[in-house]
Design a protein around this motif. Structure first.
Motif, PDB file in Angstrom:
ATOM      1  N   LYS A  51      -8.899  -1.462   5.930  1.00 24.82           N
ATOM      2  CA  LYS A  51      -7.481  -1.690   5.646  1.00 24.82           C
ATOM      3  C   LYS A  51      -6.622  -1.393   6.879  1.00 24.82           C
ATOM      4  N   ILE A  52      -6.911  -0.283   7.542  1.00 26.70           N
ATOM      5  CA  ILE A  52      -6.124   0.100   8.715  1.00 26.70           C
ATOM      6  C   ILE A  52      -6.362  -0.865   9.865  1.00 26.70           C
ATOM      7  N   SER A  53      -7.621  -1.149  10.144  1.00 23.98           N
ATOM      8  CA  SER A  53      -7.928  -2.033  11.264  1.00 23.98           C
ATOM      9  C   SER A  53      -7.400  -3.444  11.021  1.00 23.98           C
ATOM     10  N   SER A  54      -7.407  -3.901   9.759  1.00 29.63           N
ATOM     11  CA  SER A  54      -6.879  -5.228   9.431  1.00 29.63           C
ATOM     12  C   SER A  54      -5.381  -5.295   9.699  1.00 29.63           C
ATOM     13  N   ALA A  55      -4.664  -4.197   9.393  1.00 27.35           N
ATOM     14  CA  ALA A  55      -3.228  -4.156   9.668  1.00 27.35           C
ATOM     15  C   ALA A  55      -2.973  -4.220  11.172  1.00 27.35           C
ATOM     16  N   ILE A  56      -3.816  -3.540  11.948  1.00 29.94           N
ATOM     17  CA  ILE A  56      -3.658  -3.556  13.411  1.00 29.94           C
ATOM     18  C   ILE A  56      -3.951  -4.950  13.963  1.00 29.94           C
ATOM     19  N   VAL A  57      -5.024  -5.566  13.490  1.00 30.18           N
ATOM     20  CA  VAL A  57      -5.378  -6.917  13.949  1.00 30.18           C
ATOM     21  C   VAL A  57      -4.280  -7.915  13.581  1.00 30.18           C
ATOM     22  N   PHE A  80       6.521  -4.464   3.366  1.00 31.80           N
ATOM     23  CA  PHE A  80       6.774  -3.966   4.714  1.00 31.80           C
ATOM     24  C   PHE A  80       6.708  -5.139   5.691  1.00 31.80           C
ATOM     25  N   PRO A  81       7.800  -5.402   6.401  1.00 34.43           N
ATOM     26  CA  PRO A  81       7.905  -6.631   7.209  1.00 34.43           C
ATOM     27  C   PRO A  81       6.944  -6.736   8.386  1.00 34.43           C
ATOM     28  N   THR A  82       6.611  -5.630   9.019  1.00 35.59           N
ATOM     29  CA  THR A  82       5.735  -5.702  10.188  1.00 35.59           C
ATOM     30  C   THR A  82       4.501  -4.823   9.988  1.00 35.59           C
ATOM     31  N   SER A  83       3.517  -5.058  10.810  1.00 39.37           N
ATOM     32  CA  SER A  83       2.297  -4.240  10.752  1.00 39.37           C
ATOM     33  C   SER A  83       2.587  -2.796  11.150  1.00 39.37           C
ATOM     34  N   LEU A  84       3.515  -2.614  12.073  1.00 41.13           N
ATOM     35  CA  LEU A  84       3.904  -1.256  12.474  1.00 41.13           C
ATOM     36  C   LEU A  84       4.543  -0.524  11.299  1.00 41.13           C
ATOM     37  N   LEU A 120       1.804   0.669   9.013  1.00 40.72           N
ATOM     38  CA  LEU A 120       1.113   1.853   9.528  1.00 40.72           C
ATOM     39  C   LEU A 120       1.966   3.105   9.355  1.00 40.72           C
ATOM     40  N   HIS A 121       3.282   2.954   9.567  1.00 42.63           N
ATOM     41  CA  HIS A 121       4.179   4.098   9.350  1.00 42.63           C
ATOM     42  C   HIS A 121       4.229   4.483   7.867  1.00 42.63           C
ATOM     43  N   ALA A 122       4.193   3.486   6.978  1.00 48.99           N
ATOM     44  CA  ALA A 122       4.195   3.768   5.546  1.00 48.99           C
ATOM     45  C   ALA A 122       2.925   4.519   5.143  1.00 48.99           C
ATOM     46  N   PHE A 123       1.824   4.168   5.764  1.00 44.17           N
ATOM     47  CA  PHE A 123       0.547   4.841   5.540  1.00 44.17           C
ATOM     48  C   PHE A 123       0.652   6.323   5.909  1.00 44.17           C
ATOM     49  N   VAL A 124       1.271   6.611   7.054  1.00 42.42           N
ATOM     50  CA  VAL A 124       1.464   7.998   7.481  1.00 42.42           C
ATOM     51  C   VAL A 124       2.442   8.709   6.534  1.00 42.42           C
ATOM     52  N   ASP A 125       3.516   8.010   6.153  1.00 43.96           N
ATOM     53  CA  ASP A 125       4.525   8.613   5.275  1.00 43.96           C
ATOM     54  C   ASP A 125       3.948   8.992   3.917  1.00 43.96           C
ATOM     55  N   PHE A 126       2.928   8.261   3.472  1.00 45.50           N
ATOM     56  CA  PHE A 126       2.300   8.602   2.193  1.00 45.50           C
ATOM     57  C   PHE A 126       1.820  10.049   2.218  1.00 45.50           C
ATOM     58  N   TYR A 127       1.178  10.431   3.305  1.00 43.54           N
ATOM     59  CA  TYR A 127       0.654  11.795   3.402  1.00 43.54           C
ATOM     60  C   TYR A 127       1.763  12.813   3.610  1.00 43.54           C
ATOM     61  N   ARG A 128       2.829  12.425   4.285  1.00 44.21           N
ATOM     62  CA  ARG A 128       3.958  13.361   4.451  1.00 44.21           C
ATOM     63  C   ARG A 128       4.608  13.667   3.104  1.00 44.21           C
ATOM     64  N   LYS A 129       4.705  12.655   2.265  1.00 44.28           N
ATOM     65  CA  LYS A 129       5.423  12.799   0.999  1.00 44.28           C
ATOM     66  C   LYS A 129       4.546  13.316  -0.138  1.00 44.28           C
ATOM     67  N   GLY A 141      -7.143   5.005  -3.276  1.00 42.39           N
ATOM     68  CA  GLY A 141      -7.154   3.692  -2.639  1.00 42.39           C
ATOM     69  C   GLY A 141      -6.014   2.804  -3.086  1.00 42.39           C
ATOM     70  N   LYS A 142      -5.708   2.823  -4.394  1.00 43.54           N
ATOM     71  CA  LYS A 142      -4.608   2.015  -4.911  1.00 43.54           C
ATOM     72  C   LYS A 142      -3.274   2.465  -4.331  1.00 43.54           C
ATOM     73  N   THR A 143      -3.105   3.771  -4.226  1.00 42.80           N
ATOM     74  CA  THR A 143      -1.856   4.298  -3.683  1.00 42.80           C
ATOM     75  C   THR A 143      -1.722   3.948  -2.210  1.00 42.80           C
ATOM     76  N   LEU A 144      -2.798   4.105  -1.451  1.00 42.22           N
ATOM     77  CA  LEU A 144      -2.763   3.776  -0.029  1.00 42.22           C
ATOM     78  C   LEU A 144      -2.548   2.288   0.193  1.00 42.22           C
ATOM     79  N   SER A 145      -3.077   1.464  -0.717  1.00 42.11           N
ATOM     80  CA  SER A 145      -2.948   0.014  -0.572  1.00 42.11           C
ATOM     81  C   SER A 145      -1.492  -0.432  -0.607  1.00 42.11           C
TER      82      SER A 145
END
Length: 201
Positions: free
Chosen positions: A134-140, A77-81, A84-93, A66-70
């Motif tokens: 966390k994800i839905s809050s970023a989208i909102v 990160f300047p925008t919500s998009l 979300l991309h950083a969230f995906v990149d966490f799993y790629r890396k 959770g701390k890492t994903l947070s």
């Protein structure tokens, strides 16, 4: 920290990977004593029973994730998009690290969290709720800023992202092939760029 608190933390940290790899139910007291170098008396002197150790270890493992994903949803990160991309990149890396430690602790516990271990099931439920929040809050947030399509349902996309990631991890771990997780992450990236983005690329 007191001596007792240090001992409890030692037990939790030394058995974190063990529980996540072998299972929260399958891990025995003997496994715990072997991993920690402590006696059964020392374990029971700090925890009521093995189930309590398992719950605290789960909280520790899920907390680290959770701390890492947070960080993906942090202010850098300047925008919500971007978040979300950083969230995906966490799993790629970090897929190698996740796999080497037994896989996703939330998913692993979820497969065991049936009616035979309701306390663990409750903790897993809380973890998924926090993750979706966390994800839905970023989208909102992105919708309020005019960055994300205001017509999309934030909670639905958040739950879909989690389902894709967890399914990708499960298949990749089972099949020994990273491509399943990559396919899931590619699909999420496509949704971010073409379904959430107010100005699709």
């Amino acid at each position: 920290m007191s001596k007792a608190e240090k001992t409890k933390q030692h037990i939790i940290e030394k058995t974190a990977t063990l529980f996540n790899t072998k299972g929260y139910i399958s891990t025995s007291l003997s496994d715990i004593t072997q991993a920690t170098g402590l006696t059964k008396g020392s374990i029971y002197g700090n925890f009521e029973n093995k189930d309590e150790v398992a719950i605290e270890v789960y909280k520790y493992n899920a907390g680290l994730l959770g701390k890492t994903l947070s960080r993906s949803f942090g202010g850098e990160f300047p925008t919500s998009l971007d978040k979300l991309h950083a969230f995906v990149d966490f799993y790629r890396k970090n897929w190698k690290f996740v796999f080497s430690n037994g896989g996703c602790p939330i998913m692993n516990a979820a497969t065991e969290a049936d009616d035979s271990f309701p306390a663990l099931k409750n903790q897993v439920k809380k973890s998924f709720e926090q993750w979706m929040s966390k994800i839905s809050s970023a989208i909102v947030e992105g919708q309020k800023k005019g960055e994300i399509n205001s017509n999309v349902n934030a909670e639905q996309f958040a739950s879909l992202f989690i389902m894709l990631i967890e399914g990708g991890i499960l298949l990749s771990k089972t099949m020994g092939d990273q491509s399943f997780l990559n396919n899931a992450l590619d699909r999420i990236t496509s949704m971010i760029d073409h379904e959430l983005n107010i100005l699709p690329s």
